[in-house]
Enzyme design. Structure first.
Site, PDB file in Angstrom:
ATOM      1  N   ASP A 118      -9.616   5.540  -2.738  1.00 43.66           N
ATOM      2  CA  ASP A 118      -8.515   6.063  -3.544  1.00 43.66           C
ATOM      3  C   ASP A 118      -9.098   6.583  -4.850  1.00 43.66           C
ATOM      4  OD1 ASP A 118      -9.146   3.783  -5.000  1.00 43.66           O
ATOM      5  OD2 ASP A 118      -7.093   2.997  -5.029  1.00 43.66           O
ATOM      6  N   GLU A 175       0.822  -1.206   0.000  1.00 43.58           N
ATOM      7  CA  GLU A 175       0.000   0.000   0.000  1.00 43.58           C
ATOM      8  C   GLU A 175       0.860   1.263   0.000  1.00 43.58           C
ATOM      9  OE1 GLU A 175      -3.080   0.324  -0.576  1.00 43.58           O
ATOM     10  OE2 GLU A 175      -3.551  -1.803  -0.583  1.00 43.58           O
ATOM     11  N   TYR A 202      -6.240   6.690   4.182  1.00 44.55           N
ATOM     12  CA  TYR A 202      -6.421   5.640   3.171  1.00 44.55           C
ATOM     13  C   TYR A 202      -5.611   4.398   3.527  1.00 44.55           C
ATOM     14  CZ  TYR A 202      -5.592   2.657  -0.718  1.00 44.55           C
ATOM     15  OH  TYR A 202      -5.455   1.520  -1.471  1.00 44.55           O
TER      16      TYR A 202
END
Length: 350
Positions: free
Chosen positions: A144, A43, A126
């Site tokens: 996102d 990520e 996020y």
């Protein structure tokens, strides 16, 4: 009534993309759990970067540092060199800070709680949502760019970004699966990346077509709306590429803060409208005809490249010499690699 979550998960069970850090749906149903470290690493790497670019870097990092404890114990320079070329170098610095915090404060285990993840260095809303959902199956909502696009079209919402982010988050939260939140998070991002794409969305094979208000209205290609961006300014600088008589290269480690922080590169001037020369050592500096050009998030950079041979006993005011054998151009940030490519032909040993 269209069940977005169910339709998306049915599609994902068949069409999930295989990724090094991903546990596929069938394996997940069989009880295989994701590696939180691998998920977090992916990520962080995927921020502002494509899956295609990240695959090789992720595999390299997992080979060099198989656990978060291994990464926490790594030398800063080694990690920064391994990151070179992936861009947005603050991520690499935060990667080390976060790994060391996980080891120091959590015994080498990532916390499962979304709020606890948010307290770790370099983890924003996020990333905290993605890690908690994907690694721990917590019902966290990811948002996102791909998810924003799916939500805008699904609801035919013409509110322009970035003002629309809270609206799209509300939509995304409504659709998040509570039974399979990890798979759902990956499914909605996969949909945006492969079918509900920015240009020419493949509506004919989209599992959410019956639910999509924009497709029914014929407005999908126009969404999401975006507030026009201001033109990027152009900054200028000078890069000094030099070799010592024995072939060693003069490089410096940039300050930890700012662009390319902590990275190895050529000594440069400040970057601005009209930078003042700042030679790192007295020499007959030659200015190349071509410049190194690079675009960062907020500006374009034009680096004039100056080259020189330095005496064996040269004592630069900044930087250090790295032997020709130890020098690895691929460990430099992309803009510094561009300067090297231009300069290398003029600095070949005689």
């Amino acid at each position: 009534m269209c069940d977005v979550s169910e339709a998306l998960l049915d599609w994902y069970d068949i069409h999930a993309r295989s990724m090094p850090w991903r546990v596929m749906p069938a394996d997940r149903k069989a009880g295989v759990r994701p590696n939180p470290y691998a998920v977090w690493l992916s990520e962080v790497m995927l921020q502002q970067t494509t899956v295609a670019a990240v695959r090789a870097y992720h595999s390299k990092f997992m080979t060099l540092w198989p656990t978060v404890s291994d990464l926490a114990a790594a030398e800063d320079a080694e990690v920064m060199a391994a990151w070179a070329g992936l861009g947005y170098y603050a991520r690499a610095r935060n990667l080390l800070k976060c790994a060391r915090a996980v080891v120091a404060d959590h015994g080498g285990r990532f916390p499962q709680d979304h709020d606890a993840l948010l307290k770790l260095p370099g983890i924003g809303p996020y990333t905290a949502a993605a890690v908690s959902a994907i690694a721990f199956d917590a019902p966290s909502t990811v948002l996102d760019g791909n998810v924003e696009r799916v939500m805008a079209r699904l609801h035919d919402d013409h509110t322009p970004l970035p003002a629309a982010k809270p609206v799209f988050m509300d939509y995304a939260r409504r659709h998040t699966s509570h039974s399979r939140p990890g798979d759902y998070a990956q499914a909605v991002m996969d949909l945006g990346a492969t079918i509900c794409t920015q240009k020419s969305p493949a509506c004919g094979i989209c599992p959410l077509r019956p639910c999509c208000a924009a497709q029914a209205a014929g407005t999908q290609a126009d969404l999401p709306k975006k507030t026009p961006k201001k033109p990027k300014p152009t900054r200028h600088g000078i890069a000094y590429v030099a070799r010592r008589a024995d072939g060693a290269w003069l490089l410096e480690t940039r300050p930890d803060t700012g662009l390319l922080g902590g990275m190895l590169g050529w000594p440069t001037t400040e970057w601005g409208d009209d930078p003042a020369p700042a030679e790192p050592a007295p020499a007959q500096w030659q200015t190349l005809n071509d410049a190194a050009r690079h675009t960062f998030t907020h500006f374009h950079l034009i680096l004039q490249v100056r080259t020189a041979w330095l005496a064996q006993d040269a004592r630069p005011s900044r930087g250090r010499f790295i032997t020709a054998e130890a020098f690895n151009p691929s460990a430099l940030p992309t803009v510094m690699q561009k300067a090297y490519t231009l300069a290398a032909a003029t600095l070949r040993p005689l």
